[in-house]
Design a protein around this motif. Sequence first.
Motif, PDB file in Angstrom:
ATOM      1  N   THR A  32     -10.092   0.356   1.203  1.00 14.00           N
ATOM      2  CA  THR A  32      -9.164  -0.396   2.053  1.00 14.00           C
ATOM      3  C   THR A  32      -9.601  -1.850   2.174  1.00 14.00           C
ATOM      4  O   THR A  32     -10.758  -2.189   1.938  1.00 14.00           O
TER       5      THR A  32
ATOM      6  N   TRP B  29      -5.857  -1.799   5.021  1.00 12.40           N
ATOM      7  CA  TRP B  29      -4.710  -1.451   4.187  1.00 12.40           C
ATOM      8  C   TRP B  29      -5.267  -0.829   2.916  1.00 12.40           C
ATOM      9  O   TRP B  29      -6.151  -1.407   2.267  1.00 12.40           O
TER      10      TRP B  29
ATOM     11  N   GLN C  82       0.816  -1.208   0.000  1.00  9.79           N
ATOM     12  CA  GLN C  82       0.000   0.000   0.000  1.00  9.79           C
ATOM     13  C   GLN C  82       0.856   1.266   0.000  1.00  9.79           C
ATOM     14  O   GLN C  82       2.033   1.224   0.329  1.00  9.79           O
TER      15      GLN C  82
END
Length: 477
Positions: free
Chosen positions: A344, A349, A299
């Motif tokens: 996410t 994440w 990420q």
Amino acid sequence: ASLNPFPSTFLFGSASAAYQIEGAYDQDGKGPSVWDTYTKLEGTTFKNTNGDVAVDHYNRMEEDVALMAEMGLKTYRFSIAWTRIYPTGAGEVNEAGLAFYDRLIDLLLQHDIVPMVTVYHWDLPQALMDKYGGFESRQIIEDFTTYCETLFTRYGDRVKHWITLNEQNIFIGLGYRNGLHPPGVKDLKRMYAANHIAFLANAKAIASFRNLVPDGKIGPSFAYGPIYPADCKPESIIAYENAEELNNHFYMDVYVNGEYPDMAMKYLEREGIAPTVEPGDTEILKAGKPDFMGVNYYQSGTVSANPLDGVGEGKMNTTGKKGTTSASGVPGLFRNERNPHLETTNWDWAIDPAGLRVALRRIHNRYKLPIIISENGLGEFDKLTENGEVHDDYRIDYISKHIDEIQKAITDGVDVLAYCTWSFTDLLSWLNGYQKRYGFVYIDRDETDEKELKRIKKKSFYWYKDLIARHANEGAV
Ligand code: GCO
């Protein structure tokens, strides 16, 4: 204009780490690592899960490699458990441990799967922690180098792709900043000191590799989260530069150039937490330049300005715990923000395929080294359907979007050698147990119930198999 194809030599692969898959924690003379100890401490991991059995890869290695062969993997990245080779970290070598990896390497080669070996994926021998505090002592440099030389000598004839330290920024950061990994310390001065010693160990190992495996390639795997400014306010740009330098250049500059970046060092000196660079250290670091940069990409991060009296050290957003991405930062340098443009995962994440292209371009521009993407993947709560299948379309979507971005980066001119998904089979997530699944192969077990550890191919298994075949036959993916 069309995109350049992936080079014919490109290695589509997958990855794992010893503690997360092997189990057999005390079999055939293996000694305890810090993770064997740490996971037994109450409350350190999700439902007190540990890797005693993991997915029992140690005893099912042939079955797992058969699945890799069926898939047509071009490379398989795995780590060697130091405590199988040297049960107490140093001293007498354990032949049974060496023999296990011989068998694995030979089997991979029989199936034309390029073995990619990580020498250190966090499972430090407990004996070295007890003896001198692990990475807090310079004594580890010699023990680590000896361990590496044993591996280079034994396997260097067959293994040409080597990774030294896996995610030094994570094991040192979570071990000494957040207290979430062993040794569970929260002390920034100790963190930067241990981190410096890890750099020296890394460089020494690379220098000795040059003599022992002259035709091999070696480098560290860095967990790179490229940083974005939250907006175009000039102070946000400064914050982004600060974060990129302290979180990222601080590590990769030392790997590649043997020198810490100036502004990060000045900041650490002002705070009284800078590492001590002794005479001779810089020469050691410079003599350990890698052949490639290994990148584990999950990420990106986003930052805004943070006043001197602003929010302080929060949990790093890589811990996988919910709600830790925001409200943390470094006073005076940057504040971590949510990126409103990104969705996410269930572990919070940020999902950012284009961020991988950003990462590859930045590394290429600054370091001029080839890149191996040593990890990328999606952790999810996969479920078996009633007829025993796993329909992980979300993982296919995730991986295919990341592969598209790699192709764009290659078209941009970045030299990418390999892509390893994380992970081949489901495995133990260090802190999140067995519920967080990353594999192409489902393993039937949960935190407490090992069941029969049956291997079940997920939908993504067949998809990646097709992709590899298309690349091999037509050059396209
Ligand atoms: C987890 C993590 C790990 C890491 C890997 C880092 O959930 O525990 O995602 O699996 O990605 O070990 O190299």
